[in-house]
Design a protein around this motif. Structure first.
Motif, PDB file in Angstrom:
ATOM      1  N   GLN A  19       0.834  -1.199   0.000  1.00  0.00           N
ATOM      2  CA  GLN A  19       0.000   0.000   0.000  1.00  0.00           C
ATOM      3  C   GLN A  19       0.866   1.244   0.000  1.00  0.00           C
ATOM      4  OE1 GLN A  19      -2.639   0.068   3.322  1.00  0.00           O
ATOM      5  NE2 GLN A  19      -3.643  -1.835   2.789  1.00  0.00           N
ATOM      6  N   ARG A  20       0.334   2.273  -0.614  1.00  0.00           N
ATOM      7  CA  ARG A  20       0.959   3.599  -0.564  1.00  0.00           C
ATOM      8  C   ARG A  20      -0.164   4.603  -0.383  1.00  0.00           C
ATOM      9  NH1 ARG A  20       3.850   4.308  -5.483  1.00  0.00           N
ATOM     10  NH2 ARG A  20       5.583   3.206  -4.526  1.00  0.00           N
ATOM     11  N   ASN A  21      -0.067   5.389   0.676  1.00  0.00           N
ATOM     12  CA  ASN A  21      -1.091   6.391   0.988  1.00  0.00           C
ATOM     13  C   ASN A  21      -2.491   5.777   1.038  1.00  0.00           C
ATOM     14  OD1 ASN A  21       0.879   8.430   1.029  1.00  0.00           O
ATOM     15  ND2 ASN A  21       0.715   8.678  -1.176  1.00  0.00           N
ATOM     16  N   GLY A  22      -2.588   4.558   1.604  1.00  0.00           N
ATOM     17  CA  GLY A  22      -3.877   3.900   1.764  1.00  0.00           C
ATOM     18  C   GLY A  22      -4.416   3.225   0.516  1.00  0.00           C
ATOM     19  N   GLU A  23      -3.677   3.272  -0.584  1.00  0.00           N
ATOM     20  CA  GLU A  23      -4.110   2.669  -1.848  1.00  0.00           C
ATOM     21  C   GLU A  23      -3.267   1.428  -2.125  1.00  0.00           C
ATOM     22  OE1 GLU A  23      -3.981   3.733  -6.601  1.00  0.00           O
ATOM     23  OE2 GLU A  23      -3.953   5.359  -5.148  1.00  0.00           O
TER      24      GLU A  23
END
Length: 57
Positions: A19-23
């Protein structure tokens, strides 16, 4: 984050998600199942079949 995704019958896929920034930016389905001595992951897991691309910063 690692999750178990239900598939055919009573088996699952062991999936690791990046995940990155919740994505979710990548997912890896475990390819090589452990099968030594009394531990046989293939009794409960199905192997994945796709190698995901590398994940950068």
């Amino acid at each position: 984050m690692s999750v178990y995704v239900p598939i055919d019958g009573n088996k699952v896929l062991n999936v690791l998600m990046a995940q990155r920034n919740g994505e979710i930016i990548a997912a890896y389905e475990k390819l090589h199942l452990y099968g030594v001595f009394a531990m046989q992951e293939s009794q409960r897991l199905n192997p994945g079949y796709v190698i995901p691309p590398p994940v950068g910063r």
